[in-house]
Structure formats: structure tokens, C-alpha cells
Write a protein that holds these residues in place. Sequence first.
Motif, PDB file in Angstrom:
ATOM      1  N   SER A 138      -6.536  -6.020  13.337  1.00 48.39           N
ATOM      2  CA  SER A 138      -5.110  -6.293  13.151  1.00 48.39           C
ATOM      3  C   SER A 138      -4.244  -5.032  13.060  1.00 48.39           C
ATOM      4  CB  SER A 138      -4.889  -7.107  11.867  1.00 48.39           C
ATOM      5  OG  SER A 138      -5.496  -8.369  11.957  1.00 48.39           O
ATOM      6  N   PHE A 139      -4.845  -3.880  12.765  1.00 50.26           N
ATOM      7  CA  PHE A 139      -4.050  -2.698  12.454  1.00 50.26           C
ATOM      8  C   PHE A 139      -4.536  -1.462  13.208  1.00 50.26           C
ATOM      9  CE2 PHE A 139      -3.796  -5.513   8.772  1.00 50.26           C
ATOM     10  CZ  PHE A 139      -2.424  -5.602   8.589  1.00 50.26           C
ATOM     11  N   ASP A 140      -3.590  -0.531  13.382  1.00 51.80           N
ATOM     12  CA  ASP A 140      -3.917   0.762  13.986  1.00 51.80           C
ATOM     13  C   ASP A 140      -4.313   1.789  12.933  1.00 51.80           C
ATOM     14  OD1 ASP A 140      -3.078   0.130  16.783  1.00 51.80           O
ATOM     15  OD2 ASP A 140      -1.122  -0.112  15.834  1.00 51.80           O
ATOM     16  N   ALA A 141      -3.872   1.595  11.709  1.00 48.95           N
ATOM     17  CA  ALA A 141      -4.189   2.546  10.645  1.00 48.95           C
ATOM     18  C   ALA A 141      -4.228   1.827   9.304  1.00 48.95           C
ATOM     19  CB  ALA A 141      -3.162   3.678  10.603  1.00 48.95           C
ATOM     20  N   VAL A 142      -5.117   2.289   8.436  1.00 55.75           N
ATOM     21  CA  VAL A 142      -5.195   1.831   7.056  1.00 55.75           C
ATOM     22  C   VAL A 142      -5.006   3.041   6.155  1.00 55.75           C
ATOM     23  CG1 VAL A 142      -6.654   0.845   5.248  1.00 55.75           C
ATOM     24  CG2 VAL A 142      -6.699  -0.126   7.555  1.00 55.75           C
ATOM     25  N   VAL A 143      -4.073   2.943   5.211  1.00 51.80           N
ATOM     26  CA  VAL A 143      -3.789   4.008   4.253  1.00 51.80           C
ATOM     27  C   VAL A 143      -4.332   3.580   2.891  1.00 51.80           C
ATOM     28  CG1 VAL A 143      -1.960   5.294   3.075  1.00 51.80           C
ATOM     29  CG2 VAL A 143      -1.720   4.722   5.514  1.00 51.80           C
ATOM     30  N   ASN A 144      -4.994   4.506   2.203  1.00 54.46           N
ATOM     31  CA  ASN A 144      -5.527   4.210   0.874  1.00 54.46           C
ATOM     32  C   ASN A 144      -5.425   5.470   0.022  1.00 54.46           C
ATOM     33  OD1 ASN A 144      -8.372   3.879  -0.948  1.00 54.46           O
ATOM     34  ND2 ASN A 144      -7.072   2.082  -0.792  1.00 54.46           N
TER      35      ASN A 144
END
Length: 263
Positions: A138-144
Amino acid sequence: MSLISRVIATPAWKVFAQYYYPFLTRHGADDVAFLNLGYEESPPMAVPLSASDETDRYCIQLYHRVATQTDLTGKKVLEVSCGHGGGASYLVRSMRPASYTGLDLNPAGIAICRKTHQLPGLEFVCGDAENLPFDDGSFDAVVNVEASHCYPSLPRFFAEAARVLRPGGHLLYTDVRRFDHYAEWESALTDAPMRMAGKEIISENVVRGLMKSLPRSQHMFTRRTPPLLHGPVRAAVAASNAKICRGLQTGETSYRMYCLVKD
């Protein structure tokens, strides 16, 4: 700031964090947009900020440094454990993603996010980092940012982040650990179903940010306390910050930043 000092000092921190963040939101931190530690470089980063963002400069600079490990322009971005949404708001305004979804387990925090940060393309949802409520790819990037120490299973989070990423997508990740958890941390990263594209120990930069942001921290904890208590509270916050800084400087704790890519 006192949360991190407790996090790295007690074996019961996971249970503590589960209840601490909602309590923090409901009892005095509803107008605090950032819950993370700070970041500064030498020479200073001098990230251009609006006047309204300047108070949170060092917290923002941590988000900026993590997010700029890749280009988020026009991308679909998910932030897992978005806290009170300050980082989400900043990244939407400065990095120009196509869309940005902030997710957090704390329903009180999500309510604050929805009320405070109303921007085109930005939405907030309540959900679990280990069971992300999104379809595969679903996403191009995940930030954590500074959140995974609260997760019961770090491998499960990495698996979920990889699942919701598209091929070529990035996990932009930073957090802190005590020395006795380094091996477990590195093992989870090595076994994650993503390729490590970048790793940096940023403890010194976090110490600089903490030192620079001490007045902000003291104000945050004294603004709703009786004037008679301002002195003791300011001293307690300074002592807590100093303890965190000593841990990072001696290697008792380590603050690290990573970029992982789903092939």
C-alpha cells in the motif's frame, strides 16, 4: 523526556509504555506535538522552519534527518506510531508526499492529531504496529521514529512494514536501546525481510539536540504546574536529560538510524 530514561532502565517498560502514552496525552500533553528526543549536528543543520515550528526545532530535525534518507516527493507514506502528529505535519508540509497516513495505538493521541493537524493528504488512524490495517503493497515508505522499543515483537513490526511496502519501498527507522539489547536489536534487523541500505549511530547528535532543547523540555513540564514548583520541576527535567545524555555518551545506550529497502 523522562519516558526514555525509564524505558532504558526498567524491564517492565513495555507494559509501562502501553499505559503511559494515553495518560500523558490526557493529563497535560494534549498541546505537545512532538514526543521524541532532539537532534542536532555540528555545524548546526539550520533546517529552514516557519516561526510556528521553531520551538520544536530539535525534535523536527530528527524527523528531517530520518525522512531525508530517501525522496518522499509524490510518495504514499505511512508513519507507524505517529504520537501527537507533529512529525507527520512537518513532513507533509516540507517533503510533499502524495499522501501521508499517521497510525498510533493511542486513541487519545489520534484524536489530538485529527483536531490539530488538518492538512490536505494527511490522515490519522488508530491501529497496531504489529498488525497494520492496510493491504499488501500500500505504501512507498514507512516512517518509524523512536517507537519500536514499545513493541512486544520487533520482528513482527519489521514483517508488517515489509508487507505494506511496495517493491522498492523504504523503511525509514530510528530508535534507542540499552547495551544489553544491542545483539537482539541487530539480529531482528538482520533477519528483517528487507535489505539494509543505511545505518548510522547518531547518539552524539541526539545528545546535542537534547542539550539544545532543554529549555523546551523544562517549559513543557512546568507550564501547567504551580509557580512554587517550577524550580524543582526544572531541576528534575535537567537531571533526567543529563542522565540520558550520559548513557548515550558512555555507550550504555545507543541511538541509531536505519534505512531498509524492500526488494
